[in-house]
Design an enzyme around this catalytic site. Structure first.
Site, PDB file in Angstrom:
ATOM      1  N   ARG A  99      -5.140   4.673   1.826  1.00 21.99           N
ATOM      2  CA  ARG A  99      -4.111   3.484   2.142  1.00 21.99           C
ATOM      3  C   ARG A  99      -2.770   3.850   1.526  1.00 21.99           C
ATOM      4  NH1 ARG A  99      -5.813  -0.642  -1.742  1.00 21.99           N
ATOM      5  NH2 ARG A  99      -3.869  -0.221  -2.712  1.00 21.99           N
ATOM      6  N   HIS A 114      -2.691  -3.049  -0.898  1.00 18.58           N
ATOM      7  CA  HIS A 114      -3.798  -3.559  -0.209  1.00 18.58           C
ATOM      8  C   HIS A 114      -3.310  -4.829   0.761  1.00 18.58           C
ATOM      9  CE1 HIS A 114      -7.980  -5.481   0.143  1.00 18.58           C
ATOM     10  NE2 HIS A 114      -7.430  -6.391  -0.559  1.00 18.58           N
ATOM     11  N   TYR A 120      -1.912   0.750 -10.551  1.00 17.07           N
ATOM     12  CA  TYR A 120      -3.349   1.348 -10.700  1.00 17.07           C
ATOM     13  C   TYR A 120      -3.406   2.792 -10.197  1.00 17.07           C
ATOM     14  CZ  TYR A 120      -3.923  -0.795  -6.159  1.00 17.07           C
ATOM     15  OH  TYR A 120      -3.679  -1.104  -4.674  1.00 17.07           O
TER      16      TYR A 120
END
Length: 387
Positions: A279, A283, A292
């Site tokens: 990805r 998100h 993160y």
């Protein structure tokens, strides 16, 4: 009669011994450098029109994603689930479908929706909050987006079992035999609903393909904390085969998904397909992935961009020219205009529309609730007229 692996010879014929033995682990037909390679079990011949079609689909799907993200940033959408970097996984799977197959998506299958003929403007209506998905699932054989994580896998399994009972599996008629595909992510694979779907599908030999887009992040949770083994290997514990495909390779994704769907249509049961991808975006538009994950990881995966690798192959083999790219850019710009202007023009829903799709036929109790609410709304209009 079964072989030593416990699966019948038909499984070996379709998926080959290499996948059951664990290697080579990743099915790939087009390298990140745009080099065409071959696989002993999943090789496929592609026409020039097919290759250009895959490229066009991915470019336009990325444009949908770009426009929707911009609309959200301008306050026109409440949220948007991005798919940047996952175009090959979705287009490959979407183009492997036959018209009679049925798709159960999650909330990120914009490329699959494109392949099924859903107007992307209808996707925006859901994220704008003016409807719950305005396309007709029966018209496109493409279910409504599922926000509840993993719930669509149970729906897909049940629908596939229904297909068995309707006699549209294993008849040998290519225009009749059908299969189901359920899309979900690596995070959803940890959900109970998903695993229950696996159990029922295996027990009833249901004609369903479980298509997992492993983009390696369940929001902010890395795949290493979700599974001690590659996700595709989980399938063996449930009693059906799994295969890992390069999810940034549209050719391999198409070939593997096509084989899995045919296996389901033939009555050979479920298959787990793990499309190993990344990805590259967030998100959703409410997420900040810089909190993160490392920027080095993102830069590494940009070198595996699914669109770029196919474009290199097309150019190198003389399958496209400047006119092709000019026409494609014009088409993408027209699509962008359609989405921008169409999104802003989407009408607000009637408050009473909440009652429209609760049941196929409205019950007396629900009709009473609707009429009471309608009278309540009318009371404000009457009060305003008296002032």
């Amino acid at each position: 009669m079964s072989d030593a692996s416990g699966f019948g010879p038909d499984l070996v014929e379709v998926f080959g011994p290499s996948q059951q033995d664990g290697g080579p682990e990743l099915v790939q037909l087009l390298t990140p450098e745009g080099e065409r390679v071959h696989h002993p079990d999943f090789d496929h011949d592609f026409t020039a029109d097919q290759l250009r079609g895959f490229h066009r689909d991915m470019v336009l799907t990325r444009r949908i994603d770009t426009e929707a993200t911009a609309l959200q940033r301008h306050g026109e959408l409440g949220i948007w689930a991005q798919l940047l970097g996952q175009e090959a996984a979705q287009i490959g799977a979407g183009r492997a479908l036959r018209p009679q197959d049925y798709v159960f998506p999650t909330y990120r299958e914009h490329g699959v929706a494109w392949c099924r003929g859903v107007d992307p403007l209808q996707l925006l209506g859901l994220f704008r909050g003016v409807d719950q998905g305005s396309w007709d699932p029966a018209e496109n054989n493409f279910g409504l987006y599922t926000i509840v994580i993993g719930a669509q896998v149970l729906h897909a399994t049940g629908y596939a079992m229904g297909m068995q009972r309707d006699g549209v599996v294993g008849t040998g008629d290519p225009d009749r035999d059908a299969a189901v595909i359920a899309h979900f992510g690596d995070g959803a694979s940890s959900q109970g609903d998903v695993n229950e779907g696996f159990i029922f599908a295996a027990s009833y030999n249901a004609p369903v393909v479980f298509f997992c887009q492993n983009n390696q992040w369940a929001i902010s949770e890395p795949i290493e904390r979700q599974s001690r083994i590659p996700l595709y290997q989980r399938a063996l514990g449930f009693g059906f085969p799994g295969v890992r495909v390069d999810g940034n390779d549209v050719l391999a994704t198409y070939a593997v998904t096509k084989a899995a769907l045919q296996r389901a249509r033939d009555g050979q049961g479920p298959t787990f397909v793990e499309a190993y991808t990344y990805r590259m975006g967030a998100h959703t538009t409410t997420d900040d992935p810089t909190r993160y994950r490392l920027s080095d990881d993102l830069e590494h995966w940009k070198l595996k961009d699914p669109i770029a690798r196919l474009e290199v192959y097309l150019r190198r083999n003389g399958l496209v020219d400047d006119a092709y790219f000019a026409d494609l850019k014009a088409e993408a710009d027209e699509l962008g205009h359609h989405l921008r202007e169409g999104c802003k023009a989407l009408p607000d829903p009637s408050p009473l529309s909440v009652f429209d799709h609760v049941y196929t036929e409205i019950t007396d109790e629900l009709a009473g609730q609707r009429d009471t609410y309608a009278a309540y709304l009318e009371s404000f209009e009457t009060e305003g007229a008296h002032r």
